[in-house]
Scaffold this active site. Structure first.
Site, mmCIF file in Angstrom:
data_model
loop_
_atom_site.group_PDB
_atom_site.id
_atom_site.type_symbol
_atom_site.label_atom_id
_atom_site.label_comp_id
_atom_site.label_asym_id
_atom_site.label_seq_id
_atom_site.Cartn_x
_atom_site.Cartn_y
_atom_site.Cartn_z
ATOM 1 C CG ASP A 418 -1.807 1.168 1.347
ATOM 2 O OD1 ASP A 418 -2.670 1.313 0.467
ATOM 3 O OD2 ASP A 418 -1.658 1.966 2.293
ATOM 4 C CD GLU A 471 -2.563 2.410 -3.353
ATOM 5 O OE1 GLU A 471 -3.612 3.067 -3.451
ATOM 6 O OE2 GLU A 471 -1.879 2.395 -2.314
#
Length: 739
Positions: A418, A471
């Site tokens: 993330d 990401e």
């Protein structure tokens, strides 16, 4: 029993100096092993124990149960001593006001962690901290118990506390292994499930209670204690899956990911009900995802996190599955069941930042241990969280070991990292003057970049059949290029540019889509610059962005038609697929982490039709090589029509490794188009194999009646062409029939 108040001379000689006794009583002794336990004393031995609240203590031989004597309480309440003629393995019989306890003495055991472990911890290269630090069930000298170990180099004293010692930090102070800054203690007879914390006298001489950074399990929030857990006894049955999982993540294989927030997919009895545990999710979620044709389940972070409203993206237990859904064994059962059903499991993993909760990592030993000291480096203003100091060897190693822990001990197939952009830019979301340049004066976070490269290199070495997915929201180059070739080494990257551009296009009224035509074509310019996942994730259906269905313009019929056309576009453009739960049936409202999905909508034909379409798209994506073999290969995609702005029509070919074509045509206006001619690579019979406007999906059922003939009329750079009926706001897929 009565306390022995008149010690003999030998026992009096075994007493501690007053300074040591007071330090123990105040919980400030720097080296409890130097004074507690059995030590040579004159021509014999002295045994000392500090047990505040005990009424009496006897010492027994461990091998014969024979009582060797009763300890005397000398001066300091709770400090008991006895003089002995010889050293021997012993056990204590402790008389408490509530009963009698027999146990071995934690201070009778020698050094616990080996020199190699300590060296690797200090070097930041230990790859299995989950089996080294934390609470480890083990047997030492034939005695079962738990070895506790925690990194806190600047603490003045560390104790392990729990119900087993009345949460009294004076009872079990730990030994400091100076070379690594690690404190250790073996507590006999503790069992799995025992709750514990660490009590620290920190660098500022404050007494603080901290959860274990390497806990394997935790209390159910809002409880904040860690729990002793045994994660090795689970019996896995996924050998067949593991033997072939590498091919399931290959660039030329179909990867269709169903993204799930486990706490809000379903609940018992609706929104007010209890959460499903992992075993119930295995019974309910796995068949649903399998029936829908997805290949992988991606879970929003399931590492233990204090605040459910963070959706798991502010974790503190980086080695512990959240207790919200059961035990570590329950989570292992879920992963095992996924694998036995032919589904891969991807975990969202957060190495970018951590929350400021007092029981967590923040200023763990009174210093900025895990985070940067300066707020311009160490505090994330957007999320009110601390930023890991990945330039510190031990923190680098801690995070690396966390990632490997899930791959090794829970058989996870891939990690999705993330917020990579927030890691690699020192000025991420910061104004001028509020960030600190790197040593070369640039804005790159060199330490984070080194960590990501090292992470991917180690995963490739230890788990070559697993994957790490980024990401990353910027144009940082070579995210998916191998580390050896100068890249960051990720297997895949989320294509957030594709997501943004195409959603902007779809949100426009079809009357004006001609002006934003480039939003659908431009992503193909860079579609092969990385290996991409096309993500319609949780981030796109929260915080006022509206649900995917509700983003679409027009009346209700047009909204559904637009949604179906968009989903068909997602499944037919190059890149692996990711769809957040609820989008597959067109949920109207934004996702709410406190509510389950609106499953009742499936009683309505249009919602059921969207779900049917997604299932059929997944089936075609898996069955037809042309839709997946070229996801990461520019030879797998050819524009046929990319410039019909006036009609908002697009057409492209998807080709398999042998060049066999599929034709995709999208009409992004509500105007049906008859006899619309499209160039194709061969004449002869073609078959319409999917039409998002079909009646079964909730559409108007306008189409091409299944079969039609391409004639040798060159068009759009192709040697033949088809005269098509283009249904309104719809995508059709055609394939040539065998000659």
């Amino acid at each position: 029993m009565e306390r022995k108040t008149q010690p003999n001379d030998r026992q009096a000689n075994a007493a501690l100096p007053r300074s040591d006794a007071e330090a123990l009583a105040n919980g400030r002794h720097p080296d409890p092993f130097a004074v507690l336990g059995m030590h040579a004393q004159g021509d014999g031995y002295a045994l000392r124990v500090y047990l505040p609240g005990a009424q009496g203590v006897e010492v027994l031989r461990r091998d014969s149960e024979r009582i060797e004597g009763q300890l005397s309480e000398l001066g300091t309440p709770g400090l008991f001593v006895i003089a002995l003629d010889e050293a021997f393995a012993y056990r204590l019989r402790i008389h408490w006001p509530g009963g009698v306890q027999e146990t071995e003495d934690p201070y009778s055991f020698g050094l616990l962690l080996g020199d190699i472990d300590l060296h690797l911890i200090g070097e930041g290269t230990h790859r299995d901290l989950g089996r080294c630090l934390g609470a480890q069930l083990m047997e030492i000298d034939g005695v079962a118990g738990v070895r506790f170990a925690v990194w806190a180099p600047n603490a003045r004293r560390v104790s392990v506390i729990g119900a087993f010692n009345g949460w009294d930090g004076r009872r079990h102070p730990m030994r400091l292994r100076h070379q690594a800054g690690v404190w250790e203690l073996f507590v006999p007879r503790l069992q799995p499930g025992e709750a514990y914390k660490y009590e620290l006298v920190n660098a500022q001489e404050q007494v603080v209670h901290k959860a274990d950074p390497v806990a394997l399990a935790s209390e159910l929030p809002p409880g904040t204690a860690s729990r002793v857990a045994d994660i090795e006894r689970f019996e896995w049955h996924d050998e067949a899956w593991l033997a072939r999982r590498g091919e399931t993540l290959a660039p030329d294989r179909p990867i269709a990911i169903y993204e799930v927030h486990a706490a809000s997919w379903r609940k018992h009895g609706g929104n007010e009900g209890e959460l499903y545990d992992w075993r119930e999710l295995a019974e309910q979620l796995i068949p649903y995802v399998s029936e829908m044709g997805f290949t992988h389940i991606e879970l929003l972070p399931i590492m233990e996190h204090p605040f459910g409203g963070s959706w798991g993206y502010q974790p503190l237990g980086l080695f512990a599955p959240t207790a919200r859904h059961g035990s570590p064994a329950d989570f292992a059962h879920f992963v095992d069941a996924c694998h036995r059903a032919g589904l891969g499991v991807i975990l969202d993993w957060v190495p970018a930042h951590f929350p400021t909760d007092a029981h967590g990592l923040a200023r763990f030993d009174g210093t900025a241990l895990y985070e940067y000291e300066h707020p311009y480096e160490g505090f994330h203003q957007d999320w009110n969280t601390y930023i890991y100091n990945l330039g510190r060897r031990e923190v680098h190693g801690f995070m690396l070991s966390s990632a490997l822990h899930w791959l090794r001990h829970y058989h996870i197939d891939a990690l999705r990292v993330d917020a990579v952009a927030s890691m690699i830019y020192r000025n991420y979301s910061r104004r001028d003057g509020e960030w600190i340049p790197n040593r070369f004066g640039g804005h790159e976070n060199l330490e984070a970049l080194d960590f990501l490269r090292h992470l991917n290199a180690v995963v490739a070495e230890e788990f070559p059949d697993a994957a790490v997915i980024a990401e990353e929201s910027t144009a940082w180059p070579d995210v998916t290029r191998p580390v050896a070739e100068g890249g960051l080494g990720f297997a895949y990257k989320w294509n957030l540019g594709w997501m943004h551009d195409t959603l902007c296009y779809m949100a426009e009224d079809p009357l004006y889509r001609c002006h934003g035509h480039h939003n659908m074509t431009f992503p193909q310019v860079y579609a092969y610059s990385e290996r991409f996942v096309l993500p319609i994730s949780h981030d796109e259906v929260v915080h006022g962005k509206r649900a995917l269905l509700d983003k679409m313009p027009g009346d209700e019929w047009q909204k559904f038609a637009n949604l179906r056309a968009y989903l068909a576009t997602l499944w037919t453009q190059p890149g692996k697929k990711l769809l957040f739960m609820g989008c597959e049936f067109g949920q109207w409202r934004e996702w709410d982490h406190d509510r389950e999905l609106d499953w009742w909508l499936l009683d309505e034909p249009r919602h059921a039709g969207v779900r049917l379409l997604v299932g059929d798209l997944n089936r075609l994506y898996r069955e037809l090589p042309g839709l997946h073999q070229g996801d990461c290969d520019p030879a797998g995609f050819v524009w046929v029509i990319g410039n019909d702005h006036a009609n908002s029509v697009f057409a492209w070919l998807r080709c398999d490794a042998r060049g066999a074509p599929l034709l995709v045509v999208a009409n992004m206006t509500p105007v049906p188009r008859h006899d619309y001619r499209v160039g194709v690579p061969r004449a002869g019979a073609w078959e319409e194999i999917i039409n998002s406007d079909a009646a079964c999906y909730g559409g108007s059922n306008l189409g091409n009646l299944g079969r039609l003939e391409a004639t040798e009329q060159p068009l759009h750079g192709q040697p033949a062409s088809l005269a098509l009926t283009l249904p309104p706001l719809a995508v059709i897929i055609l394939r040539p029939l065998a000659r």
